[in-house]
Design an enzyme around this catalytic site. Sequence first.
Site, PDB file in Angstrom:
ATOM      1  CG  HIS A   1      -2.036  -1.094   0.853  1.00 40.65           C
ATOM      2  ND1 HIS A   1      -1.921  -2.377   1.313  1.00 40.65           N
ATOM      3  CD2 HIS A   1      -3.117  -1.064   0.045  1.00 40.65           C
ATOM      4  CE1 HIS A   1      -2.929  -3.090   0.836  1.00 40.65           C
ATOM      5  NE2 HIS A   1      -3.669  -2.321   0.061  1.00 40.65           N
TER       6      HIS A   1
ATOM      7  CD  GLU B   1      -9.660  -7.844  -2.301  1.00 46.60           C
ATOM      8  OE1 GLU B   1      -8.679  -7.242  -2.730  1.00 46.60           O
ATOM      9  OE2 GLU B   1     -10.415  -7.363  -1.434  1.00 46.60           O
TER      10      GLU B   1
ATOM     11  CG  ASP C   1      -5.318  -8.298  -1.487  1.00 46.57           C
ATOM     12  OD1 ASP C   1      -4.229  -8.566  -0.952  1.00 46.57           O
ATOM     13  OD2 ASP C   1      -6.025  -7.340  -1.138  1.00 46.57           O
TER      14      ASP C   1
ATOM     15  CB  CYS D   1     -10.384  -1.800  -8.887  1.00 41.03           C
ATOM     16  SG  CYS D   1     -10.674  -2.982  -7.568  1.00 41.03           S
TER      17      CYS D   1
END
Length: 586
Positions: A191, A434, A458, A505
Amino acid sequence: MLSLQGIAVSPGVAIGEAFVVDHEGFRIPRRFVSQDAVEYETRRLQRALDAAAAEIEENRKRIDQQLGTQYGAIFSAHLRMLQDPQLVEKLRSLVRQQCYSPEYAVSTTLREYAQAFEQLPGHVLSERAHDIYDIERRILRQLLGRRREELTHLHAPVVVLAHDLTPGETAQLDPDHTLAFVTEVGGVGGHTAILAKAKEIPAVVGTGRFLDQVAGGDIVIVDGDHGQVVIDPDPETLARYERERKQHQDLFQQFEQLREFPAETADGVRVELAANIEFPQEVRAARRRAANGIGLYRTEFLYLAAEQEPTEEDHYRAYAEVVQAMDGLPVVIRTLDLGADKLGLAPGENEEETNPFLGLRSIRLSLKHVDSFRVQLRAVLRASALGPVQVMFPMIATLGELRRAKMVLADAMEDLDEQGRNYDRQIAVGMMVEVPSSAILIERFLQEVDFVSIGTNDLAQYTLAVDRANREVAELYQATDPAVLAMIDRVVRAADAAGKPVSVCGQMSSEPGEALLLLGLGVRKLSMPPVAIPEIKAVTRRVRVEDCRKLAERALQMDTAREVNALLHEALRRTIPDLFSHDSES
Ligand code: PEP
Ligand code: MG
């Protein structure tokens, strides 16, 4: 000149002065003191040396008592090094004669000593370098105090160099003053990497250890397109990167000119390009790039930036700002996806979980704290009265979780009904795909949601059992692995058959080659950081869906991610050769 290769996570080339935040958060500026401050600075240096010596002596005594003198001897050796007359004289003369600040004198000298040890053959001697770093830190702690240098309070544009930056710290970086950042650890899907792209800060992570070889103020080049970092470049290299930076800017300006044109393939197929955002302010960037909506609003960043748990009003204000700014375009609000690396804690602080990526994260956390979850859902629902909002649950692994999440949503609706508040009763409810379990049973999930969005970050991590933020296994972390592609293929086909919208996404959407592949797999909605939209639009407008389909078919038949990557590279080189001018030059 020192050249490093890391992992490119956020595009752009930046050149500027280093701002070093080492393991303990010390900044070591290349600073000089004025002639009339030399006396004072020399005394400050001496006080720091004395205090560091006293601290070491105290440690020695304590360890002598607790573990025996053979262990205490380690500290006696440290004390001898610290008090070595040659070292002390060198430090004093750097301050007196060269007007170095004591911090800079200590840092450069001790790092030089440590490097000399590191280069010695044999483990035992090179290990002594650690002792020297330890002494350096002790003195710097005395000189600077224990305060962590506030990344939020940068005053001049710098290149931030750190061992690691937590997502929380990255969230606080000021893009006006952060030209780029480089971290020794980290991987492409972490992240911290995602935030770098969101903030449009060029970044390279996972370079391995190098901080001991730089000092604040050194000139650093960061090439966020190719993962290269150069410290103290020679004039030729500097000139080459200046050119590169210019080329990059020109190319992106060219892409930006497509703003008014639709994202449509050369054979006329419309593609929706939406934006991923983490902070409400990012809607401005999304609008500037003519995003077709917000495809993923990662709401957990409301938590990472806050001191206290956000209230319903805090949530609502943030969502309302986004929905209103998007002015009638759809906004997909994802409920909290906290946990694992998105904790906002310093590394090592979340030690209770041995396996945080498989632990209490994301929807599991929300379902454990149902009251907070309901607060968030009420705020999302209230925002749906202001414009087209869709709600999306992250990391759904079982149908049970999905059903429980939907029950909490129904409870939140009841709360609002009781309060007489407005909201969209028909709000579209979706989930992220995910986790492999949801891809495997996708047909059943599709019966219970209005749309799905594939989180390839993920999905790759869980399909391949590779930590997305770990540089040690970064080679294995490949969203283009045929196993991941087979999952995506399966989900897209099932969604089409069920007549439910499907988007992607994850980071794949913003990689030009991978975007072609996704188009070939039948994806017609891609959501990505706003900064990537112009480039992906340019690529989309140059390809034909039929060619992308053939590309996807070939990729699905391949055995390894390496082969797929080579295929995509070639396809891209043909489609958009302007992106490759750097490759041919270097
Ligand atoms: C993903 O996993 O691909 C995703 C988009 O979610 P995040 O990166 O926030 O985990
Ligand atoms: Mg995810």
